[in-house]
Design a protein around this motif. Structure first.
Motif, short mmCIF file in Angstrom:
data_model
loop_
_atom_site.label_atom_id
_atom_site.label_comp_id
_atom_site.label_asym_id
_atom_site.label_seq_id
_atom_site.Cartn_x
_atom_site.Cartn_y
_atom_site.Cartn_z
N LEU A 1 -28.85 33.09 10.90
CA LEU A 1 -29.88 33.37 11.89
C LEU A 1 -29.56 32.66 13.21
O LEU A 1 -29.80 33.20 14.30
N GLY A 2 -29.01 31.44 13.10
CA GLY A 2 -28.64 30.70 14.30
C GLY A 2 -27.65 31.47 15.15
O GLY A 2 -27.76 31.51 16.38
N ALA A 3 -26.70 32.12 14.48
CA ALA A 3 -25.70 32.90 15.21
C ALA A 3 -26.36 34.07 15.94
O ALA A 3 -26.07 34.33 17.12
N ILE A 4 -27.25 34.77 15.23
CA ILE A 4 -27.96 35.87 15.89
C ILE A 4 -28.79 35.33 17.07
O ILE A 4 -28.78 35.88 18.17
N GLY A 5 -29.49 34.22 16.80
CA GLY A 5 -30.35 33.63 17.82
C GLY A 5 -29.55 33.19 19.05
O GLY A 5 -29.99 33.36 20.19
N TYR A 6 -28.38 32.65 18.81
CA TYR A 6 -27.51 32.20 19.89
C TYR A 6 -27.14 33.37 20.81
O TYR A 6 -27.29 33.32 22.03
N ALA A 7 -26.74 34.46 20.14
CA ALA A 7 -26.36 35.66 20.90
C ALA A 7 -27.57 36.20 21.68
O ALA A 7 -27.47 36.54 22.87
N ARG A 8 -28.70 36.23 21.03
CA ARG A 8 -29.90 36.75 21.66
C ARG A 8 -30.29 35.91 22.87
O ARG A 8 -30.67 36.45 23.93
N ALA A 9 -30.18 34.58 22.71
CA ALA A 9 -30.55 33.68 23.81
C ALA A 9 -29.66 33.93 25.02
O ALA A 9 -30.12 33.98 26.16
N LEU A 10 -28.35 34.12 24.76
CA LEU A 10 -27.44 34.37 25.88
C LEU A 10 -27.78 35.71 26.55
O LEU A 10 -27.69 35.83 27.78
N TRP B 1 -30.60 36.91 26.96
CA TRP B 1 -31.77 36.70 27.80
C TRP B 1 -31.42 35.83 29.02
O TRP B 1 -32.30 35.25 29.65
N ASN B 2 -30.11 35.67 29.25
CA ASN B 2 -29.65 34.89 30.39
C ASN B 2 -30.04 33.43 30.36
O ASN B 2 -30.23 32.80 31.38
N THR B 3 -30.23 32.88 29.17
CA THR B 3 -30.46 31.45 29.12
C THR B 3 -29.11 30.75 29.16
O THR B 3 -28.06 31.37 28.94
N SER B 4 -29.14 29.45 29.39
CA SER B 4 -27.90 28.68 29.49
C SER B 4 -27.26 28.52 28.11
O SER B 4 -27.92 28.71 27.09
N PHE B 5 -25.97 28.14 28.11
CA PHE B 5 -25.30 27.85 26.85
C PHE B 5 -26.00 26.71 26.12
O PHE B 5 -26.15 26.72 24.91
N ALA B 6 -26.42 25.70 26.87
CA ALA B 6 -27.09 24.55 26.26
C ALA B 6 -28.37 25.00 25.56
O ALA B 6 -28.65 24.62 24.42
N MET B 7 -29.13 25.85 26.26
CA MET B 7 -30.37 26.35 25.71
C MET B 7 -30.11 27.16 24.44
O MET B 7 -30.81 27.02 23.42
N ALA B 8 -29.09 28.02 24.48
CA ALA B 8 -28.73 28.84 23.32
C ALA B 8 -28.35 27.94 22.15
O ALA B 8 -28.68 28.23 20.98
N THR B 9 -27.66 26.84 22.45
CA THR B 9 -27.27 25.91 21.40
C THR B 9 -28.50 25.26 20.76
O THR B 9 -28.57 25.08 19.55
N VAL B 10 -29.48 24.91 21.60
CA VAL B 10 -30.71 24.33 21.08
C VAL B 10 -31.38 25.30 20.10
O VAL B 10 -31.76 24.92 18.98
N VAL B 11 -31.46 26.56 20.49
CA VAL B 11 -32.09 27.57 19.64
C VAL B 11 -31.34 27.68 18.30
O VAL B 11 -31.94 27.67 17.22
N ALA B 12 -30.02 27.77 18.38
CA ALA B 12 -29.22 27.94 17.16
C ALA B 12 -29.38 26.74 16.22
O ALA B 12 -29.62 26.90 15.02
N LEU B 13 -29.27 25.54 16.77
CA LEU B 13 -29.38 24.34 15.93
C LEU B 13 -30.78 24.22 15.34
O LEU B 13 -30.95 23.86 14.16
N ALA B 14 -31.79 24.52 16.16
CA ALA B 14 -33.16 24.44 15.66
C ALA B 14 -33.36 25.42 14.50
O ALA B 14 -34.02 25.09 13.51
N LEU B 15 -32.75 26.61 14.61
CA LEU B 15 -32.90 27.59 13.53
C LEU B 15 -32.30 27.07 12.23
O LEU B 15 -32.91 27.20 11.16
N VAL B 16 -31.11 26.47 12.31
CA VAL B 16 -30.51 25.91 11.10
C VAL B 16 -31.44 24.87 10.48
O VAL B 16 -31.76 24.90 9.28
N GLY B 17 -31.93 23.96 11.31
CA GLY B 17 -32.80 22.89 10.81
C GLY B 17 -34.09 23.42 10.21
O GLY B 17 -34.51 23.00 9.13
N VAL B 18 -34.69 24.37 10.91
CA VAL B 18 -36.00 24.85 10.50
C VAL B 18 -35.90 25.71 9.23
O VAL B 18 -36.72 25.60 8.32
N VAL B 19 -34.87 26.54 9.16
CA VAL B 19 -34.69 27.39 7.98
C VAL B 19 -34.42 26.52 6.75
O VAL B 19 -34.96 26.75 5.66
#
Lengths: 451, 451
Positions: free
Chosen positions: B371-380, B382-400
């Protein structure tokens, strides 16, 4: 249940170490085949063979029937071909068909030709019925006699058919010409009737039957309704094809409940227990739904981008997002659960949709109003404005009602179009409700806060 | 199932209009009591009485047993006292006890004294067993004989006991002195045995029994394991108190599955079908859990206030909140469902917690990573920064992963401390995961975005 095996296991190990076949035979003789099967599952390979050697013929077959499918295959490999064929020949027809269906095609191809012609044809016919139908759970081991047979003849037949099996509690009366089912007599009635009466004089006419292509869940419902020990399975012409026994129905009910429970939890049904299932099999069955739900949930982001300006102006709105959308999801879970379970039990149908709709709409106002009141108080405690608190309260009413309506009507609709209503799982409904919930919330906020 | 009644209903109405008792008798004679009960439920009061008058004695009792509880009470009011007492006297002991338990105390007080002494004591004893135990579902109608009785005597006894009932498939062998259970013989075995043998020569010794205070769910598991038609219920001294029959077990299994399903959907179990349940009863049973969950979910707001500064600085974070917390909730629902169902089926126990923990931790990495991988791609996208996309991906791993661990371990823990694991419902786990999910997400964001 597990206690029995745990209690007896040390003794058995001691006897196995002694290597005295006679002692083993005695120790096993009193055990139920289900317990022997558990024991076999826990032993090393050579001990497995020792145990199978020590069992009486009937107990050996019954034990084999009680083994898990992968243990069955394993044991087949350990025992000699002769003994395997003897077991297969003596197995009850439905268990044998299940076993053959579960084994790899290559094993089946080497084993089937060793069976007697009659058993082989029987297996071929039974495995041909589609999974989940009455045909797939029926057995072909039953007692059928013509209408002019006497009670004494029927009792004699019962003495012969499958002498060690306990499944024969009914005698089915069929026409000699084409095996059409004419009636049924219970064993208890035979015991009580005069020996010289003919079966047509004592039988119940027009017995309740199950169609061979009926869904196994419908079969289970029929059993529950009529409390039979076994039910006859017939084809469209009313010819007797087999019977379904009460113990198979127990298995069907558990299987269907597990399937529904898994679907409701957004997991593709596991067909083996959690700890026996392979890691990657579970990962696939969960990942599939997780991804679907994830893709659906992405629309929450889309919805929020649409209201980005609103969020920018009233940052406090953000604090209530999880609270509001989760309440809608919870309300949706509740009604989806109630309706899905009622559908499974045959208590509601699509025709009830209008009643369900009215009930859930009213329920949404009551429950939403109640949560709205709590939410209103809470919002004020967080020092938000009265207007903001009103937005929260109104959004809760709307979202809780929306959740209840979606959760209740979606399963009805799925059932109507022939899908399993249980796939409208709790998380599925929650995702649907989340997206709309955000729209409801921000729309109300726009109207009330940004005028 | 319903078809039968619908098919026959017009005929019955015609016959009722004719008022010919003989025709009605004939039309009803072939119907199963379950179908007659359905019919009675759909008729007007005078017609109900007509139907009950036309039934044979046994069919009348069996029909009454098949009525819904509120219909039973209604019919009691319509029929004369004499006929009511006749029905109560002839009912099977477990159904009679259930009926007495369900009726208002005042009705019970007027009816009970009319019963014969033996039946009255029997009712008193049966209703005294706590709901949900083996005692509460057993019946006292069974055949028991001393060990020195002969096969012929046993068959004769079976001819006398409850001549129209079908529930007598076993003869229990008890010691004459204190009714301790010594063995069991099946009806099939009796029919097959020589008439002069004594029961102790043909009986199975040490039969598998159920303790009178055993949980009904455990009883159901034992039935499934051993495929019995009935099981003897004994007290701590091994004395025979009653038997539980296969049809009662079907009801128990459905009841327990419904209860679990409702709990998993965060509804207090409804004990009547959805459409029969009162509106306010449902509102209460849903509102209770909705409020509890709502109060729990309030902590999401508390958590977010804690990170208000972070949100203010990076407003884009808000867009991903529902996506991230719902993924944790979904993963938690999945493992809670799998473990709760496995616990219900006796497939896992608290002792397996370490295996479950390792498995769910690994599962969290795999599924969260995906899911993190999908989320990372999706975040990018949406024109978010790489840092922001990384936050989303890591949070998904942790939360899942957190969701999977909480969802799997909580039911095990609840079971351990004696609570029903099914109350760790899907929404319950989701709420727990939501709060922690927000903390995980914002904590990662603080570290990666605000350094």
């Amino acid at each position: 249940m597990k206690d029995i095996t745990t209690l007896i296991l040390p003794d058995i190990h001691e006897i196995l170490a002694d290597g005295k076949a006679e002692g083993l035979r005695e120790a096993l003789a009193d055990l139920h085949p289900a317990d022997v099967a558990d024991l076999v599952g826990s032993l090393e390979d050579p001990a497995k063979v020792q145990v199978f050697d020590a069992l009486g013929d009937f107990q050996r077959v019954a034990t084999f029937e009680h083994l898990e499918e992968d243990d069955q295959e394993h044991v087949i490999g350990l025992l000699g071909r002769g003994r395997v064929v003897a077991i297969l020949d003596a197995m009850s027809p439905d268990d044998r068909a299940d076993f053959v269906k579960a084994m790899p095609e290559r094993t089946a191809e080497t084993l089937l030709p060793l069976l007697a012609q009659a058993e082989r044809n029987d297996v071929r016919r039974l495995v041909s019925y589609p999974e989940g139908t009455a045909g797939s759970i029926m057995t072909t081991e039953y007692a059928a006699l013509p209408a002019d047979a006497t009670v004494a003849e029927a009792l004699e037949r019962l003495r012969q058919v499958a002498p060690e099996r306990e499944t024969i509690y009914y005698v089915y009366v069929v026409s000699s010409a084409d095996r059409r089912l004419l009636g049924v007599v219970t064993l208890t009635e035979l015991v009580r009737a005069r020996a010289t009466l003919r079966l047509e004089e004592v039988m119940h006419r027009n017995p309740i039957t199950v169609a061979v292509d009926a869904d196994q869940e419908a079969v289970a419902r029929t059993f529950e309704r009529y409390d039979f020990l076994a039910m006859p399975v017939v084809d469209v012409e009313g010819r007797l094809l087999g019977i379904i026994t009460h113990d198979d129905v127990l298995d069907v009910i558990e299987e269907e409940s597990t399937e529904d429970a898994h679907r409701m939890g957004a997991v593709e049904p596991l067909d083996v227990p959690y700890l026996r299932a392979g890691f990657w099999s579970i990962a696939y069955k969960r990942g599939l739904w997780l991804s679907v739900l994830f893709l659906g949930e992405m629309f929450t982001g889309t919805a929020m981008r649409h209201y980005e300006a609103t969020v920018g102006q009233v940052i406090g709105l953000v604090l209530f997002i999880p609270l509001i959308i989760s309440s809608g999801g919870n309300s949706g879970s509740q009604s989806a659960t109630l309706i899905t379970r009622s559908l499974a039990l045959g208590e509601v149908g699509f025709g009830d949709w209008a009643r369900v709709f009215r009930r859930e709409a009213a329920m949404g106002i009551v429950l939403g109003g109640f949560l709205g009141a709590i939410g209103y108080a809470r919002a004020l405690l967080w020092n938000t404005s009265f207007a903001m608190a009103t937005v929260v309260a109104l959004a809760l009413v709307g979202v809780v009602m929306w959740g209840g309506l979606v959760g209740s009507l979606l399963p009805l609709f799925f059932k109507r179009i022939g899908l399993d209503p249980a796939v409208t799982s709790t998380p599925f409904v929650a995702s649907l409700v989340d997206v709309v919930g955000i729209v409801i919330y921000f729309r109300i906020a726009q109207v009330l806060l940004l005028r």
